[in-house]
Design a protein around this motif. Structure first.
Motif, PDB file in Angstrom:
ATOM      1  N   GLY A 188       0.772  -1.231   0.000  1.00  0.00           N
ATOM      2  CA  GLY A 188       0.000   0.000   0.000  1.00  0.00           C
ATOM      3  C   GLY A 188       0.806   1.285   0.000  1.00  0.00           C
ATOM      4  N   ALA A 189       2.153   1.168   0.022  1.00  0.00           N
ATOM      5  CA  ALA A 189       3.005   2.366   0.025  1.00  0.00           C
ATOM      6  C   ALA A 189       3.950   2.338  -1.176  1.00  0.00           C
ATOM      7  CB  ALA A 189       3.820   2.429   1.318  1.00  0.00           C
ATOM      8  N   LEU A 190       4.231   3.523  -1.726  1.00  0.00           N
ATOM      9  CA  LEU A 190       5.164   3.611  -2.852  1.00  0.00           C
ATOM     10  C   LEU A 190       6.597   3.453  -2.358  1.00  0.00           C
ATOM     11  CD1 LEU A 190       3.949   6.433  -5.277  1.00  0.00           C
ATOM     12  CD2 LEU A 190       4.137   3.990  -5.749  1.00  0.00           C
ATOM     13  N   THR A 191       7.332   2.568  -2.988  1.00  0.00           N
ATOM     14  CA  THR A 191       8.725   2.315  -2.639  1.00  0.00           C
ATOM     15  C   THR A 191       9.587   2.514  -3.878  1.00  0.00           C
ATOM     16  OG1 THR A 191       8.091   0.690  -0.962  1.00  0.00           O
ATOM     17  CG2 THR A 191      10.357   0.606  -1.745  1.00  0.00           C
ATOM     18  N   THR A 192      10.736   3.153  -3.703  1.00  0.00           N
ATOM     19  CA  THR A 192      11.659   3.359  -4.816  1.00  0.00           C
ATOM     20  C   THR A 192      12.638   2.190  -4.887  1.00  0.00           C
ATOM     21  OG1 THR A 192      11.497   5.758  -4.593  1.00  0.00           O
ATOM     22  CG2 THR A 192      13.353   4.917  -5.845  1.00  0.00           C
ATOM     23  N   VAL A 193      12.733   1.594  -6.056  1.00  0.00           N
ATOM     24  CA  VAL A 193      13.584   0.424  -6.267  1.00  0.00           C
ATOM     25  C   VAL A 193      15.036   0.869  -6.426  1.00  0.00           C
ATOM     26  CG1 VAL A 193      14.057  -1.527  -7.816  1.00  0.00           C
ATOM     27  CG2 VAL A 193      11.694  -0.795  -7.387  1.00  0.00           C
ATOM     28  N   PRO A 194      15.997   0.251  -5.754  1.00  0.00           N
ATOM     29  CA  PRO A 194      17.412   0.600  -5.959  1.00  0.00           C
ATOM     30  C   PRO A 194      17.841   0.346  -7.410  1.00  0.00           C
ATOM     31  CG  PRO A 194      17.148  -0.667  -3.944  1.00  0.00           C
ATOM     32  CD  PRO A 194      15.831  -0.733  -4.663  1.00  0.00           C
ATOM     33  N   CYS A 195      18.445   1.339  -8.014  1.00  0.00           N
ATOM     34  CA  CYS A 195      18.939   1.239  -9.396  1.00  0.00           C
ATOM     35  C   CYS A 195      20.278   1.954  -9.476  1.00  0.00           C
ATOM     36  CB  CYS A 195      17.949   1.876 -10.363  1.00  0.00           C
ATOM     37  SG  CYS A 195      16.387   0.958 -10.542  1.00  0.00           S
ATOM     38  N   THR A 196      20.990   1.727 -10.566  1.00  0.00           N
ATOM     39  CA  THR A 196      22.302   2.345 -10.742  1.00  0.00           C
ATOM     40  C   THR A 196      22.170   3.854 -10.879  1.00  0.00           C
ATOM     41  OG1 THR A 196      23.006   0.360 -11.931  1.00  0.00           O
ATOM     42  CG2 THR A 196      24.434   2.310 -12.082  1.00  0.00           C
ATOM     43  N   CYS A 197      22.909   4.576 -10.068  1.00  0.00           N
ATOM     44  CA  CYS A 197      22.961   6.032 -10.185  1.00  0.00           C
ATOM     45  C   CYS A 197      24.193   6.400 -11.003  1.00  0.00           C
ATOM     46  CB  CYS A 197      23.016   6.679  -8.806  1.00  0.00           C
ATOM     47  SG  CYS A 197      23.017   8.483  -8.880  1.00  0.00           S
ATOM     48  N   PHE A 198      23.976   6.790 -12.225  1.00  0.00           N
ATOM     49  CA  PHE A 198      25.051   7.208 -13.119  1.00  0.00           C
ATOM     50  C   PHE A 198      25.400   8.675 -12.854  1.00  0.00           C
ATOM     51  CE2 PHE A 198      23.073   3.641 -15.336  1.00  0.00           C
ATOM     52  CZ  PHE A 198      24.167   2.951 -15.830  1.00  0.00           C
ATOM     53  N   PRO A 199      26.482   9.177 -13.445  1.00  0.00           N
ATOM     54  CA  PRO A 199      26.785  10.607 -13.323  1.00  0.00           C
ATOM     55  C   PRO A 199      25.644  11.472 -13.856  1.00  0.00           C
ATOM     56  CG  PRO A 199      28.685   9.427 -14.168  1.00  0.00           C
ATOM     57  CD  PRO A 199      27.546   8.450 -14.161  1.00  0.00           C
ATOM     58  N   SER A 200      25.477  12.647 -13.273  1.00  0.00           N
ATOM     59  CA  SER A 200      24.453  13.582 -13.733  1.00  0.00           C
ATOM     60  C   SER A 200      24.782  14.064 -15.133  1.00  0.00           C
ATOM     61  CB  SER A 200      24.376  14.775 -12.783  1.00  0.00           C
ATOM     62  OG  SER A 200      25.599  15.506 -12.828  1.00  0.00           O
ATOM     63  N   GLU A 201      23.757  14.586 -15.818  1.00  0.00           N
ATOM     64  CA  GLU A 201      23.972  15.075 -17.183  1.00  0.00           C
ATOM     65  C   GLU A 201      24.978  16.214 -17.225  1.00  0.00           C
ATOM     66  OE1 GLU A 201      20.647  15.889 -19.638  1.00  0.00           O
ATOM     67  OE2 GLU A 201      19.757  13.913 -19.356  1.00  0.00           O
ATOM     68  N   SER A 202      25.034  17.015 -16.165  1.00  0.00           N
ATOM     69  CA  SER A 202      26.007  18.113 -16.143  1.00  0.00           C
ATOM     70  C   SER A 202      27.436  17.572 -16.259  1.00  0.00           C
ATOM     71  CB  SER A 202      25.854  18.942 -14.861  1.00  0.00           C
ATOM     72  OG  SER A 202      26.013  18.130 -13.711  1.00  0.00           O
ATOM     73  N   LEU A 203      27.682  16.378 -15.718  1.00  0.00           N
ATOM     74  CA  LEU A 203      29.002  15.752 -15.836  1.00  0.00           C
ATOM     75  C   LEU A 203      29.126  14.965 -17.131  1.00  0.00           C
ATOM     76  CD1 LEU A 203      31.780  15.167 -14.682  1.00  0.00           C
ATOM     77  CD2 LEU A 203      30.802  13.270 -13.396  1.00  0.00           C
ATOM     78  N   LEU A 204      28.068  14.257 -17.526  1.00  0.00           N
ATOM     79  CA  LEU A 204      28.121  13.470 -18.762  1.00  0.00           C
ATOM     80  C   LEU A 204      28.534  14.318 -19.956  1.00  0.00           C
ATOM     81  CD1 LEU A 204      24.856  11.329 -18.430  1.00  0.00           C
ATOM     82  CD2 LEU A 204      27.205  10.496 -18.230  1.00  0.00           C
ATOM     83  N   ALA A 205      28.005  15.544 -20.011  1.00  0.00           N
ATOM     84  CA  ALA A 205      28.301  16.416 -21.152  1.00  0.00           C
ATOM     85  C   ALA A 205      29.777  16.758 -21.242  1.00  0.00           C
ATOM     86  CB  ALA A 205      27.471  17.686 -21.066  1.00  0.00           C
ATOM     87  N   CYS A 206      30.480  16.705 -20.103  1.00  0.00           N
ATOM     88  CA  CYS A 206      31.901  17.054 -20.093  1.00  0.00           C
ATOM     89  C   CYS A 206      32.762  16.007 -20.784  1.00  0.00           C
ATOM     90  CB  CYS A 206      32.396  17.259 -18.660  1.00  0.00           C
ATOM     91  SG  CYS A 206      31.621  18.650 -17.820  1.00  0.00           S
ATOM     92  N   SER A 207      32.171  14.871 -21.133  1.00  0.00           N
ATOM     93  CA  SER A 207      32.922  13.870 -21.906  1.00  0.00           C
ATOM     94  C   SER A 207      33.075  14.298 -23.360  1.00  0.00           C
ATOM     95  CB  SER A 207      32.206  12.523 -21.857  1.00  0.00           C
ATOM     96  OG  SER A 207      31.022  12.540 -22.642  1.00  0.00           O
ATOM     97  N   TRP A 208      32.160  15.087 -23.885  1.00  0.00           N
ATOM     98  CA  TRP A 208      32.144  15.472 -25.299  1.00  0.00           C
ATOM     99  C   TRP A 208      32.322  14.221 -26.179  1.00  0.00           C
ATOM    100  CZ3 TRP A 208      32.811  20.890 -27.150  1.00  0.00           C
ATOM    101  CH2 TRP A 208      32.759  21.828 -26.112  1.00  0.00           C
ATOM    102  N   ASP A 209      31.710  13.121 -25.763  1.00  0.00           N
ATOM    103  CA  ASP A 209      31.978  11.827 -26.394  1.00  0.00           C
ATOM    104  C   ASP A 209      30.646  11.186 -26.760  1.00  0.00           C
ATOM    105  OD1 ASP A 209      32.630   9.154 -26.975  1.00  0.00           O
ATOM    106  OD2 ASP A 209      34.298   9.138 -25.548  1.00  0.00           O
ATOM    107  N   THR A 210      30.301  11.208 -28.041  1.00  0.00           N
ATOM    108  CA  THR A 210      29.012  10.678 -28.475  1.00  0.00           C
ATOM    109  C   THR A 210      28.948   9.160 -28.346  1.00  0.00           C
ATOM    110  OG1 THR A 210      29.805  10.680 -30.767  1.00  0.00           O
ATOM    111  CG2 THR A 210      28.557  12.605 -30.033  1.00  0.00           C
TER     112      THR A 210
END
Length: 754
Positions: A57-79
């Protein structure tokens, strides 16, 4: 639409059609069981899944992989890396039974204090759109859809559900829409999420121009448009505009409005059927593309992937006297609670429950195979400097050869729902850095923050590493970079101003009441700093390595090109250092002779090279002809003006290594419209106008003597300037009617029809 979907639509009642266009609940679409139409599930996902399920009866968040935020992902400049990241997200979503990942976000970082900047990629539309497009490709390759968000101009959290973003047409087209255009055309997302806000007075969710004319008809988008959660203002108007799916469920409130509007002939059933058809196509695509078997170890695999991704993105901002990398034999101290309790993700809808969480302290001890001195330095529960904690940190740092301070922004400083008021780090962090720098000259600062911060201590620190929000495995990646196990190769995807007051949006962010004016127009980020000659603290595209790179031998196939023609260019990049490294080259274009407001350098291409020590590679790059265009508000189209352009190649927006000039021949002509308030100077700039005006002067010599009486040529520019800026209507009045209004109208008509 195929026959199956058309048949289903014909069997659905009006109530079923209206009902399916609203969510079943917060995360699922509405099924129609009697017709075999299933539900599908969506989940937040810019940097990892936030899947919620009901348990007892309660909403629970399932553990999942936390990747780097988009602010960091963009710093790869790597498509390629972005596609790999997307595939990892897609696999995990498939494993969790999620059909649509709500992301990526590619809103432009207009101000560094937008509370949600960690969810966005860049201040530049090209980099933002290209990187988002490749994330989309990666996710959807795994049979999971994406929802590109938040379309459009959701560039602040302050009053986001009601604010009206007033944006001139050129800025809207070249900056804010362009980011989404690249992403849509490259990635072909299954869905696009409509933003909360208004643009130029109307709600985006009710704008047929934005949702249908531009998104669908101009860009070729063929998926569904879904509302941001709670963004619908008027359900019927939204449907007419092209917004297909309302999320979450409105509990039949808006469903009944659709039914009533059809029954009262305010809404065509064809409009309803079109949206239902698009939604059914999405539902069956999601079901048919669902992965059959995904490794049960996917989350362990993704933890390793998250670490690798973070290592490709983290940016070395400063490294005086090669203070980094650290040697394993050096006496190293870690200071700052972030070293043990990572600030690894943002707040709000992107908040992920990680499957595990690394700490920098633990990871460094593992890599060194020994314990290292540590002091917390500050409390996570207070911004006020703690004298006892600082004294302890000073004692630890005094006995170390090099001290690494982990600092930045606590989670409550930035989140969905509100914007920051300033760029400052907590006083406790700033005080700690300043005090440690007094007793140890070898200080390295590792930053954890979702967006740029002010760094009044920068001159005292020997090295600075920007980790943004590096995800659950980024702490290990930063330790590998500190020790030189990996070589930093990330570069900033946004400018870091010295002070917030330097940012181009400063005087107009977040606006007043429900109005925010984008008065900086196209001059966002580095475009503004470059044009105003303001030195940011760290410029767009900046990032250091433990090796060095040289650029040379720029060659173009020609010097003159026709508008729309692609340009091939070649140049060489050499690793001139003594260790392997990766270099991100950046190619900018500048209109060298156009109007002042078109002379900003703009990123148009980039790439990443891996080079061994001493290795040199030749790069061949195609610059598309459209890269030289700008949006002409008069023609309401992108055009290329004839003239001289500069191609600038470098390691950042300010570190330009190679330049070349090209001439673009163009048939695109902006037709000038003349009227009674056009100046004599405007008329004379037109070759035909110059002739016509001379004839006018010869025909009415007495009138012109009367008009310009007293404007004697005294050797200054006074007389010429006065004549140049005199408007045509003045010729009638100052000549007391000798030159008639009819004569002026004849001249205007000839020029406008020439």
């Amino acid at each position: 639409m195929n026959e199956k979907i058309n048949a289903l639509i014909s069997e659905m009642t009006l109530e079923e059609k209206a009902n399916i266009l609203s969510g079943k609940d917060f995360w699922h679409t509405e099924p129609v069981k009697r017709l075999g139409i299933p539900e599908i599930m969506v989940a937040d996902g810019p940097a990892g899944l936030r899947k919620q399920e009901e348990v007892k009866g309660a909403l629970t968040t399932v553990p999942c992989t936390c990747f780097p935020s988009e602010s960091l992902l963009a710093c790869s400049w790597d498509t390629d890396l972005m596609e790999s990241f997307g595939k990892a997200m897609g696999e995990e979503a498939g494993f969790e039974g999620v059909n649509i990942v709500l992301g990526p976000g590619c809103n432009i970082k207009r101000s560094p204090v937008c509370g949600r900047n960690f969810e966005y990629l860049s201040e530049d539309p090209y980099l933002s759109g290209v990187m988002a497009g490749h994330i989309i490709k990666g996710v959807q390759a795994e049979g999971v859809g994406t929802s590109l968000k938040h379309y459009i101009a959701n560039n602040q959290e302050h009053r986001r559900l009601s604010v009206n973003a007033v944006i001139d047409e050129r800025a809207l087209r070249e900056i804010y829409l362009k980011s989404f255009e690249y992403a849509v055309k490259i990635g072909k997302p299954w869905t696009v999420m409509c933003s909360y806000n208004r643009v130029n007075s109307g709600y985006v969710c009710e704008s047929r121009r934005l949702l249908t004319d531009i998104l669908r008809n101009e860009w070729g988008f063929d998926g569904i448009v879904v509302s941001d959660w709670g963004a619908v203002n008027d359900r019927v108007e939204c449907l007419k505009a092209g917004l297909d799916l309302e999320m979450p469920s409105s509990g039949m409130v808006n469903t009944q409005k659709i039914i009533n509007a059809v029954n009262e002939a305010e809404l065509d059933i064809e409009t309803v059927d079109k949206s239902v058809g698009r939604l059914l196509e999405l539902i069956f695509k999601a079901v048919e593309n669902k992965a059959e078997k995904i490794s049960a170890d996917i989350k362990d695999i993704n933890h390793k992937r998250a670490r690798k991704i973070a290592g490709e993105c983290i940016v070395l901002l400063k490294n005086e006297q090669n203070m980094l990398p650290l040697s394993k034999s050096e006496d190293i101290a870690f200071i700052g609670m972030f070293a043990k309790q990572s600030r690894f993700e943002g707040g709000g809808s992107s908040h992920v429950i990680p499957t595990r969480l690394e700490s920098a302290y633990d990871e460094m001890c593992k890599l060194l195979n020994r314990e290292i001195p540590f002091a917390p330095g500050y409390s996570l529960n207070s911004d006020i400097p703690d004298e006892e904690l600082i004294k302890e940190a000073i004692k630890i740092a005094s006995g170390a050869q090099k001290t690494v301070i982990f600092a930045g922004l606590p989670e409550n400083y930035e989140s969905e729902g509100y914007d920051r008021k300033h760029m400052d780090m907590p006083a406790s962090h700033i005080c700690l850095i300043n005090e440690i720098c007094k007793v140890n000259r070898n200080v390295i600062v590792v930053l954890s923050n979702g967006a740029p911060v002010a760094m009044p201590w920068i001159d005292n620190a020997g090295a600075v590493m920007e980790g943004y929000l590096w995800g659950q495995a980024g702490a290990g990646a930063v330790c590998e970079l500190l020790l030189g196990i990996s070589n930093p190769c990330g570069k900033l995807a946004e400018s870091f101003p010295v002070a917030l007051e330097h940012n181009p949006s400063y005087l107009n962010f977040p606006g007043e009441d429900d109005e925010v004016y984008y008065r900086e127009s196209v001059f966002t980020g580095y475009r503004y700093y470059g044009r105003k000659k303001i030195n940011p603290l760290f410029c767009f595209g900046h990032g250091l390595s433990y090796t060095s790179f040289e650029y040379s031998a720029l060659r173009l196939e020609a010097k003159v090109f026709d508008a729309g023609e692609d340009i091939l260019l070649n140049f060489k990049v050499k690793n001139s250092g003594d260790r392997q490294g990766k270099e991100i080259y950046q190619i900018y274009i500048r209109n060298a002779e156009g109007e002042l407001n078109k002379q900003a350098s703009e990123l148009k291409q980039f790439g990443k090279l891996e080079l061994a020590a001493g290795e040199e590679k030749e790069v061949t790059v195609k610059i598309e002809g459209s890269a030289f265009s700008h949006f002409c508000t008069r023609e309401q189209a992108f055009i290329v003006e004839e003239g001289e352009f500069e191609i600038l190649i470098g390691a950042s927006s300010e570190d330009i290594r190679l330049t070349a000039g090209v001439k673009i021949n163009s048939a695109d002509k902006v037709k000038k419209v003349y009227h009674k308030n056009s100046t004599i100077g405007d008329i004379k700039e037109n070759p035909a106008g110059k002739i016509l005006f001379k004839e006018l002067e010869e025909q009415y010599p007495e009138a012109f003597e009367m008009i310009f009486n007293g404007m004697e040529d005294d050797g200054s520019d006074f007389r010429d300037k006065m004549i140049h800026y005199t408007v045509l209507r003045s010729l009638v009045y100052f000549s007391k009617g000798l030159i008639s209004e009819q004569k002026i109208e004849e001249l205007i008509n000839i020029l406008n029809n020439n």
